[in-house]
Scaffold this active site. Structure first.
Site, PDB file in Angstrom:
ATOM      1  N   TYR A  14      -1.395  -0.857  10.077  1.00 53.56           N
ATOM      2  CA  TYR A  14      -1.689  -1.457   8.986  1.00 53.56           C
ATOM      3  C   TYR A  14      -0.568  -0.761   8.161  1.00 53.56           C
ATOM      4  O   TYR A  14       0.877  -1.315   6.920  1.00 53.56           O
ATOM      5  CB  TYR A  14      -2.452  -0.662   8.578  1.00 53.56           C
ATOM      6  CG  TYR A  14      -2.811  -0.586   6.978  1.00 53.56           C
ATOM      7  CD1 TYR A  14      -3.715  -2.377   6.573  1.00 53.56           C
ATOM      8  CD2 TYR A  14      -2.847   0.286   5.685  1.00 53.56           C
ATOM      9  CE1 TYR A  14      -3.762  -2.240   4.815  1.00 53.56           C
ATOM     10  CE2 TYR A  14      -3.033  -0.744   4.657  1.00 53.56           C
ATOM     11  CZ  TYR A  14      -3.551  -1.385   3.898  1.00 53.56           C
ATOM     12  OH  TYR A  14      -3.637  -2.227   2.220  1.00 53.56           O
ATOM     13  N   SER A  22       0.970  -0.916   0.247  1.00 56.49           N
ATOM     14  CA  SER A  22       0.225  -0.007  -0.366  1.00 56.49           C
ATOM     15  C   SER A  22       1.275   1.772   0.104  1.00 56.49           C
ATOM     16  O   SER A  22       1.906   1.042   0.306  1.00 56.49           O
ATOM     17  CB  SER A  22      -0.862  -0.409   1.680  1.00 56.49           C
ATOM     18  OG  SER A  22      -1.582   1.374   1.319  1.00 56.49           O
TER      19      SER A  22
END
Length: 315
Positions: free
Chosen positions: A222, A209
């Site tokens: 995350y 990401s």
């Protein structure tokens, strides 16, 4: 009907003749596939078998010699029941791959993905398993090999979020995200590498990401996991290079999903204001890049790279 396999009740599948990628240097008749994705400038999509057949016919007519057959690549896609994973599985299925569609909870949705692949004329297996568990990963890889004889490409897409500010984050929220998003990638990459090393070829694409590059408020767990995926993949690429195993990373930004559809107008305006292109990406945008890295001969010299596909957020 698509075959469904659960890690807890592994179905015995009849083994078939071992398949595999042709060496890149041998695939002179396999050009990059035309993509159905608008950003590739084409609205037409062909399966690998159709492309190869047409090109083989042309070569045979001009030379009078038969062209060696190119086998369909075998691909494992984790977290493939919806969103980006679904788009990747469908894109590779359309391209003529044999696809194992992994899911953790969404069995019905995963089965639909497999049915769509079969409707395109491809082959698919639906496999339920948690990629953060070593036994499930081993069973998943075994299922693909028992069905199709090998594994050529692995796309590690499975992931979760447990968002909250750092000062409020529970250790369980940290552990859950790290276990699936990072340890899951480690387990699947390790298992795939062992298979690919024996035949001295393979491609692994890990979905990280843009958050792993620039961070994001409320996503310490995350961001740490995705940054870890990037560093891990670069090391895996170095270790696999001598065996012709390419490992790359794709780092999406804001991609349209059920979640973005539920955002209020003010929040959406704020998010889009951070994106130079001023819009969300589509799952198919990510799938097009993954298809290129997974299948194209033009990607054979690319390894250890992290590609952002984020509308310019990380410029």
């Amino acid at each position: 009907m698509a075959t469904t396999v659960a890690a807890t009740k592994l179905t015995s599948l009849k083994a078939v003749k071992k398949l595999g990628f042709r060496e890149i240097r041998q695939v002179r008749q396999w050009t990059p596939l035309q993509s159905s994705m608008p950003h590739f400038g084409s609205r037409q999509s062909f399966a690998t078998s159709t492309v190869v057949k047409a090109q083989a016919t042309a070569v045979e007519q001009s030379t009078g010699e038969a062209v060696p057959k190119v086998e369909s690549p075998v691909v494992v896609v984790t977290g493939a029941s919806r969103g980006i994973g679904k788009a990747i599985a469908l894109s590779l299925g359309k391209a003529g791959c044999k696809v194992l569609v992994n899911y953790a909870r969404s069995a019905k949705e995963a089965e639909e993905v497999s049915k769509q692949i079969e409707a395109y004329g491809g082959q698919a297996i639906t496999f339920g398993g948690d990629v953060s568990k070593e036994a499930d990963v081993e069973a998943m890889m075994k299922t693909a090999i028992d069905a199709w004889g090998t594994i050529d490409v692995v796309v590690n897409n499975a992931g979760i979020t447990r968002d909250t500010l750092l000062i409020r984050m529970k250790k369980s929220q940290w552990d859950e995200v790290i276990d699936l998003n990072l340890t899951g990638v480690f387990l699947c990459t390790q298992a795939a590498t062992k298979i690919m090393m024996k035949k001295r070829k393979g491609r692994i694409i890990n979905i990280a990401s843009v958050v792993g590059l620039i961070g994001n408020i409320g996503q310490a767990n995350y961001a740490a996991a995705k940054a870890g995926v990037i560093g891990f993949s670069k090391t895996a690429a170095r270790e696999g290079a001598s065996r012709n195993i390419n490992v790359n990373v794709v780092c999406p930004g804001f991609i349209a999903s059920d979640m973005t559809a539920k955002l209020g107008e003010d929040m959406e305006k704020k998010i889009l204001g951070t994106i130079p292109l001023g819009r969300y990406g589509q799952p198919e945008d990510v799938a097009g890049l993954v298809e290129f890295l997974a299948l194209s001969p033009a990607a054979s010299y690319i390894t250890g790279q992290a590609f952002t596909i984020d509308g310019g957020i990380a410029i």
